[in-house]
Design a protein around this motif. Structure first.
Motif, PDB file in Angstrom:
ATOM      1  N   ARG A   1       0.833  -1.202   0.000  1.00 29.18           N
ATOM      2  CA  ARG A   1       0.000   0.000   0.000  1.00 29.18           C
ATOM      3  C   ARG A   1       0.864   1.246   0.000  1.00 29.18           C
ATOM      4  NH1 ARG A   1      -1.131   3.769   3.270  1.00 29.18           N
ATOM      5  NH2 ARG A   1      -0.073   2.787   5.034  1.00 29.18           N
ATOM      6  N   MET A   2       1.909   1.242   0.831  1.00 28.64           N
ATOM      7  CA  MET A   2       2.780   2.399   0.931  1.00 28.64           C
ATOM      8  C   MET A   2       3.547   2.626  -0.372  1.00 28.64           C
ATOM      9  SD  MET A   2       4.221   1.666   4.766  1.00 28.64           S
ATOM     10  CE  MET A   2       5.076   3.191   5.081  1.00 28.64           C
ATOM     11  N   ARG A   3       3.910   1.519  -1.049  1.00 30.85           N
ATOM     12  CA  ARG A   3       4.709   1.644  -2.253  1.00 30.85           C
ATOM     13  C   ARG A   3       3.886   2.207  -3.415  1.00 30.85           C
ATOM     14  NH1 ARG A   3       9.293  -0.677  -3.341  1.00 30.85           N
ATOM     15  NH2 ARG A   3       9.046  -2.176  -1.644  1.00 30.85           N
TER      16      ARG A   3
ATOM     17  N   ALA B   1      10.332   5.950  12.484  1.00 29.03           N
ATOM     18  CA  ALA B   1       9.080   6.699  12.631  1.00 29.03           C
ATOM     19  C   ALA B   1       9.058   7.910  11.703  1.00 29.03           C
ATOM     20  CB  ALA B   1       8.897   7.130  14.080  1.00 29.03           C
ATOM     21  N   ARG B   2      10.193   8.562  11.574  1.00 27.75           N
ATOM     22  CA  ARG B   2      10.257   9.735  10.697  1.00 27.75           C
ATOM     23  C   ARG B   2      10.060   9.336   9.235  1.00 27.75           C
ATOM     24  NH1 ARG B   2      14.982  14.435  10.513  1.00 27.75           N
ATOM     25  NH2 ARG B   2      14.246  15.405   8.585  1.00 27.75           N
ATOM     26  N   LEU B   3      10.680   8.223   8.825  1.00 29.40           N
ATOM     27  CA  LEU B   3      10.497   7.754   7.458  1.00 29.40           C
ATOM     28  C   LEU B   3       9.041   7.402   7.183  1.00 29.40           C
ATOM     29  CD1 LEU B   3      13.621   5.552   6.605  1.00 29.40           C
ATOM     30  CD2 LEU B   3      12.876   7.661   5.485  1.00 29.40           C
TER      31      LEU B   3
ATOM     32  N   ILE C   1       6.794   8.987   4.275  1.00 33.86           N
ATOM     33  CA  ILE C   1       6.092   8.155   3.290  1.00 33.86           C
ATOM     34  C   ILE C   1       4.617   8.512   3.264  1.00 33.86           C
ATOM     35  CG2 ILE C   1       5.354   5.791   2.780  1.00 33.86           C
ATOM     36  CD1 ILE C   1       8.111   4.897   3.935  1.00 33.86           C
ATOM     37  N   ASP C   2       4.046   8.715   4.434  1.00 32.77           N
ATOM     38  CA  ASP C   2       2.625   9.064   4.530  1.00 32.77           C
ATOM     39  C   ASP C   2       2.363  10.425   3.904  1.00 32.77           C
ATOM     40  OD1 ASP C   2       0.053   8.166   5.445  1.00 32.77           O
ATOM     41  OD2 ASP C   2       0.132   9.753   6.952  1.00 32.77           O
ATOM     42  N   THR C   3       3.342  11.332   4.025  1.00 35.37           N
ATOM     43  CA  THR C   3       3.184  12.677   3.500  1.00 35.37           C
ATOM     44  C   THR C   3       3.411  12.747   1.997  1.00 35.37           C
ATOM     45  OG1 THR C   3       3.870  13.653   5.608  1.00 35.37           O
ATOM     46  CG2 THR C   3       4.039  15.055   3.659  1.00 35.37           C
ATOM     47  N   THR C   4       4.418  11.992   1.496  1.00 37.18           N
ATOM     48  CA  THR C   4       4.833  12.129   0.098  1.00 37.18           C
ATOM     49  C   THR C   4       4.423  10.967  -0.798  1.00 37.18           C
ATOM     50  OG1 THR C   4       6.980  11.029   0.434  1.00 37.18           O
ATOM     51  CG2 THR C   4       6.852  13.404   0.897  1.00 37.18           C
TER      52      THR C   4
ATOM     53  N   VAL D   1      10.065   4.010   0.835  1.00 37.41           N
ATOM     54  CA  VAL D   1       9.634   2.694   1.293  1.00 37.41           C
ATOM     55  C   VAL D   1      10.792   1.708   1.185  1.00 37.41           C
ATOM     56  CG1 VAL D   1       8.032   0.781   0.915  1.00 37.41           C
ATOM     57  CG2 VAL D   1       7.234   3.126   0.661  1.00 37.41           C
ATOM     58  N   ASP D   2      11.507   1.755   0.057  1.00 38.97           N
ATOM     59  CA  ASP D   2      12.668   0.874  -0.118  1.00 38.97           C
ATOM     60  C   ASP D   2      13.716   1.150   0.953  1.00 38.97           C
ATOM     61  OD1 ASP D   2      11.537  -0.308  -2.347  1.00 38.97           O
ATOM     62  OD2 ASP D   2      12.525   1.048  -3.757  1.00 38.97           O
ATOM     63  N   LEU D   3      13.969   2.421   1.231  1.00 45.65           N
ATOM     64  CA  LEU D   3      14.962   2.784   2.239  1.00 45.65           C
ATOM     65  C   LEU D   3      14.531   2.312   3.617  1.00 45.65           C
ATOM     66  CD1 LEU D   3      17.613   4.249   2.863  1.00 45.65           C
ATOM     67  CD2 LEU D   3      16.311   6.387   3.058  1.00 45.65           C
ATOM     68  N   LEU D   4      13.246   2.432   3.935  1.00 43.99           N
ATOM     69  CA  LEU D   4      12.735   1.975   5.219  1.00 43.99           C
ATOM     70  C   LEU D   4      12.878   0.463   5.356  1.00 43.99           C
ATOM     71  CD1 LEU D   4      11.287   2.492   7.888  1.00 43.99           C
ATOM     72  CD2 LEU D   4       9.116   2.445   6.652  1.00 43.99           C
TER      73      LEU D   4
END
Length: 297
Positions: free
Chosen positions: A7-9, A180-182, A186-189, A195-198
């Motif tokens: 979903r995030m991706r 948490a920051r990532l 992700i939620d913002t952008t 997502v890959d970095l996380l």
């Protein structure tokens, strides 16, 4: 968990050929707004908004930009929305080194130099270092050379086992903060690269003897520090983030200046002493067409 990553991706990273209505609906839901919420904020009829999302009505260019502004959609995605609605993109994405970016680039360098003798660096949307001041060299001492080859990823450099991870006293806390920051970014952008970095960071192992996260901060603590073991003892930093508030270029809108300011007198004294030992003029060397790294003579 896999469903969450999928979903995030996909959410927010929609291809330009996707319909405007789908993009609009996705970002409205991402902002946790109902159609009524958005119609009130944008001063647009709920019925008209429903027609836009269903594809039964084509928005004017000004309406696309208005709704994108109300939803605080990133400039990169605003271009996607415009193309999906049949219009030309409105925002350019310039290389950081082109003449048009000279004023912004110089201002970034002034901010970085102004933080000396404390480490500060400019990073792009995927945390790749674009520029840095001299003090960063002291911060990254001991990291494996492979992590220092351009383009340098700040989060990978900090949390990779071959980077600074083995020297971070509060690694578990700090990694939880970064994770948490990532997630918030992700939620913002809706950026699939984040997502890959996380996912990569989540797979990093904790070094033996990693300090468990504290249940609560000490009474005198005002912010969670970044604590790093050095030959001068443990240095403690507060991390701050600075962004351009009114960007009209995609590159500039996604740029952030990450500074590490001393969290105690010992850290400040060590960094000032090191700066006095090395009085070489600061230089900024272009590592590639898109990334800069700091160098010292």
């Amino acid at each position: 968990m896999n469903d969450e990553w999928n979903r995030m991706r996909t959410s927010g990273s929609l291809a330009a050929q996707d319909s405007f209505g789908n993009v609009l609906r996705d970002w409205r839901r991402r902002r946790r707004m109902s159609q009524l919420d958005l119609s009130c904020d944008a001063d647009v009829g709920k019925k008209h908004l429903s027609l836009l999302e269903s594809g039964r009505s084509r928005p004017a260019r000004s309406m696309v930009l208005h709704l994108a502004e109300c939803l605080d959609v990133p400039l990169r995605v605003r271009n996607t929305m415009l193309v999906a609605a049949g219009y030309a993109p409105a925002y350019q994405q310039r290389n950081f080194l082109v003449p048009d970016m000279a004023v912004a680039r110089r201002n970034v360098e002034l901010v970085l130099a102004g933080h000396d003798p404390f480490p500060a660096m400019a990073v792009d949307r995927h945390w790749m270092m674009i520029s840095a001041n001299k003090a960063v060299a002291n911060l990254v001492t001991g990291a494996e050379p492979m992590l220092l080859r351009p383009p340098v990823n700040l989060l990978r450099l900090c949390l990779h086992p071959a980077g600074l991870a083995c020297r971070i006293v509060n690694l578990v806390e700090w990694r939880a903060h970064i994770t948490a920051r990532l997630r918030r970014e992700i939620d913002t952008t809706g950026d699939a690269g984040l997502v890959d970095l996380l996912e990569e960071i989540r797979d990093y192992p904790s070094p033996p003897g990693g300090q468990p996260a504290r249940a609560a901060a000490a009474p005198h603590t005002v912010a969670m520090p970044f604590q790093l073991v050095t030959i001068d003892g443990t240095l403690s930093f507060f991390n701050t983030t600075t962004r351009f508030s009114t960007p009209m270029d995609i590159t500039l809108s996604e740029l952030a200046i990450e500074a590490f300011l001393p969290a105690d007198p010992h850290t400040a004294a060590v960094l000032r002493r090191d700066a006095q030992r090395c009085q070489a003029p600061e230089t900024y060397v272009p590592a590639s067409a898109n990334h800069w790294v700091a160098a010292t003579a």
